[in-house]
Scaffold this active site. Structure first.
Site, PDB file in Angstrom:
ATOM      1  N   GLY A 103       0.792  -1.229   0.000  1.00 49.58           N
ATOM      2  CA  GLY A 103       0.000   0.000   0.000  1.00 49.58           C
ATOM      3  C   GLY A 103       0.818   1.269   0.000  1.00 49.58           C
ATOM      4  O   GLY A 103       0.306   2.340  -0.346  1.00 49.58           O
ATOM      5  N   HIS A 155     -31.864  16.763 -10.475  1.00 51.53           N
ATOM      6  CA  HIS A 155     -32.193  17.866  -9.568  1.00 51.53           C
ATOM      7  C   HIS A 155     -32.893  17.304  -8.329  1.00 51.53           C
ATOM      8  O   HIS A 155     -33.750  16.425  -8.437  1.00 51.53           O
ATOM      9  CB  HIS A 155     -33.128  18.851 -10.277  1.00 51.53           C
ATOM     10  CG  HIS A 155     -33.627  19.955  -9.387  1.00 51.53           C
ATOM     11  ND1 HIS A 155     -32.852  21.040  -9.051  1.00 51.53           N
ATOM     12  CD2 HIS A 155     -34.823  20.123  -8.754  1.00 51.53           C
ATOM     13  CE1 HIS A 155     -33.551  21.838  -8.258  1.00 51.53           C
ATOM     14  NE2 HIS A 155     -34.751  21.306  -8.062  1.00 51.53           N
ATOM     15  N   ARG A 158       7.364  17.186  -1.176  1.00 54.71           N
ATOM     16  CA  ARG A 158       7.959  15.871  -1.038  1.00 54.71           C
ATOM     17  C   ARG A 158       9.162  15.738  -1.973  1.00 54.71           C
ATOM     18  O   ARG A 158       9.244  16.398  -3.006  1.00 54.71           O
ATOM     19  CB  ARG A 158       6.928  14.774  -1.339  1.00 54.71           C
ATOM     20  CG  ARG A 158       5.728  14.833  -0.391  1.00 54.71           C
ATOM     21  CD  ARG A 158       4.775  13.674  -0.622  1.00 54.71           C
ATOM     22  NE  ARG A 158       5.374  12.389  -0.312  1.00 54.71           N
ATOM     23  CZ  ARG A 158       5.466  11.898   0.920  1.00 54.71           C
ATOM     24  NH1 ARG A 158       5.006  12.586   1.967  1.00 54.71           N
ATOM     25  NH2 ARG A 158       6.013  10.705   1.126  1.00 54.71           N
TER      26      ARG A 158
END
Length: 472
Positions: free
Chosen positions: A42, A446, A274
């Site tokens: 991950g 809507h 970073r």
């Protein structure tokens, strides 16, 4: 003696780009080895970035909405924050997703190796593991090692009260005061989380606006909301000096134009960007080249200067986004496997997951002006949206830039609840070459916020009925 492994395909890094590349290779019938320093798949995004931060932002958003419900006659008591339970819930979310990745890796028969990989040549890696050293000989390699939080000269990054995006997410305590250095996505997201939990937050940004990459009018509603929350925002400012006065006391000097002020903060969050993790790779032992900014140079096939070595994600440059890395990962895997593929995205959406969210894709007005692109904008203020009124989101806005001649969609900017989800329609419009009428004539439901997209196009085409726009 070093253990030796031979493999046709190897992927270095198990973040969103890396595991996507490995899984795609496996789906194409290839045997692949996936290497990562962490025991869990991950990467930063899942374990120390995107997912845990959004889990905390969800809590922050609910707390703010509950507070605002007092305007509608529903009053809740002051929230009681159990920090241990909040941390456990965040970690539980991450763990569940990590387990899902593990299961998919096993189902695809993707081999994994925990360790730090570095090149020994164009065809060999040396991986340092807990049990020793492993030599990995490969035919093709995909680099997906990501990036790390950047530091600032003069700021003691090893001090326990100096946080990065990683340590801030550990949520060890709720400090009384916090200085956030950097008014970009990470600084604003985590700054708002801590402010909602009770910290007095000050944000320092070097540029003249927050989120400098976005248009000022799209960011403005967020700036107002942050200030209403009690967050102090210092623009065109820089941190000049940091003095350690104790375990939870940092004396900070901040220069704002011609004036320098000094205050003491319990914590400092450094969120100035970073840096690519290329220094860990020993690229000097290969023929892979980098650009002037230190990013690995790649072509549209994600191939480096070495035909058999590919690179994706943060290591190849901006934007440093998980969804960009994932798409690059698929391209690299398919090209490496001999399939036709190319990375030629017309627009990569950017989202800041604050409350309200800020999102944009394609050209901003600032970009268009700098590039001398002829455009016209269609803007729809959410003050005229029924759903936005229900959500107390009248400060929101949807803006679409169209080519002055072709009327094709050039860029989309949205600020308000759910902007991160809505921007996908904008990215699709750019990718498909949709013009103003394509969007305006697409029936939107809507009452929803999605109506503001077609309404912005109707403003451009002059067919809007939900606003009164005097004829010029």
């Amino acid at each position: 003696m070093a253990k030796k492994i031979k493999t046709e395909f190897v992927v270095i890094g198990a973040g969103p780009g890396g595991y996507t590349a490995a899984f795609r290779l496996a789906d194409l019938g290839k045997n692949v080895l996936l290497i990562d320093r962490d025991p869990m798949l991950g990467g930063v995004c899942l374990n120390r970035g995107c997912i845990p931060s959004k889990a905390l932002l969800h809590v922050s958003k609910i707390m703010n909405e509950a507070k605002e419900l007092s305007k509608a006659g529903v009053v809740f008591g002051k929230p009681k924050i159990d920090l241990d339970s909040l941390r456990r819930q965040k970690d539980k979310t991450v763990k569940r997703l990590v387990m899902g990745l593990d299961q998919m890796a096993r189902a695809r028969k993707v081999k994994t190796l925990e360790g730090s990989a570095a090149f020994n040549s164009n065809t060999e890696l040396i991986v340092k593991t807990a049990s020793g050293t492993t030599s990995v000989a490969f035919k093709k390699c995909i680099i997906a090692v990501g990036s790390v939080s950047s530091g600032i000269p003069g700021v003691p990054m090893d001090h326990p009260s100096v946080l990065t995006s990683k340590t801030a997410l550990e949520l060890k305590e709720i400090p009384k005061t916090m200085l956030v250095i950097g008014g970009g996505a990470i600084g604003l997201e985590l700054g708002q989380v801590y402010a909602t939990l009770g910290t007095k937050v000050t944000i320092v940004e070097l540029m003249q606006t927050l989120i400098p990459a976005a248009d000022v009018d799209i960011v403005e509603p967020l700036r107002k909301k942050l200030e209403r929350q009690g967050i102090t925002i210092l623009l065109s400012s820089r941190v000049e000096k940091v003095e350690v006065k104790g375990k939870n006391a940092l004396k900070i000097s901040i220069q704002n134009k011609e004036r320098t002020t000094t205050n003491t903060f319990n914590t400092v969050l450094v969120a100035v960007g970073r840096t690519p993790n290329k220094d860990l790779l020993n690229l000097e032992k290969t023929d892979v080249t980098t650009d002037d900014h230190g990013y690995v140079s790649v072509d549209e096939y994600q191939r480096t200067s070495v035909d058999t070595i590919f690179a994706i994600g943060d290591i190849v440059g901006h934007p440093m986004l998980a969804h960009k890395a994932s798409h690059e990962g698929k391209v690299a895997a398919e090209v490496a496997a001999g399939k036709p593929a190319v990375f030629d995205a017309a627009a990569i959406p950017n989202v800041v997951y604050t409350d309200p969210e800020v999102a944009w894709a394609g050209l901003t007005e600032k970009d268009a002006k700098e590039m001398d692109v002829s455009y016209k904008a269609g803007e729809f203020p959410w003050a005229a949206s029924g759903k936005a009124a229900i959500l107390s989101a009248g400060e929101g806005k949807t803006k679409i830039l169209f080519d002055s001649k072709t009327k094709r969609t050039l860029g989309v900017g949205i600020v308000g609840p759910g902007a991160g989800d809505l921007i996908a329609e904008g990215a699709l419009a750019i990718e498909m070459g949709a013009d103003a009428e394509d969007i305006a004539l697409t029936v939107h439901p809507h009452p929803t916020i999605s109506e503001t997209i077609s309404a912005a196009a109707e403003v451009f085409t002059g067919t809007i009925t939900d606003l009164y726009v005097p004829k010029k």
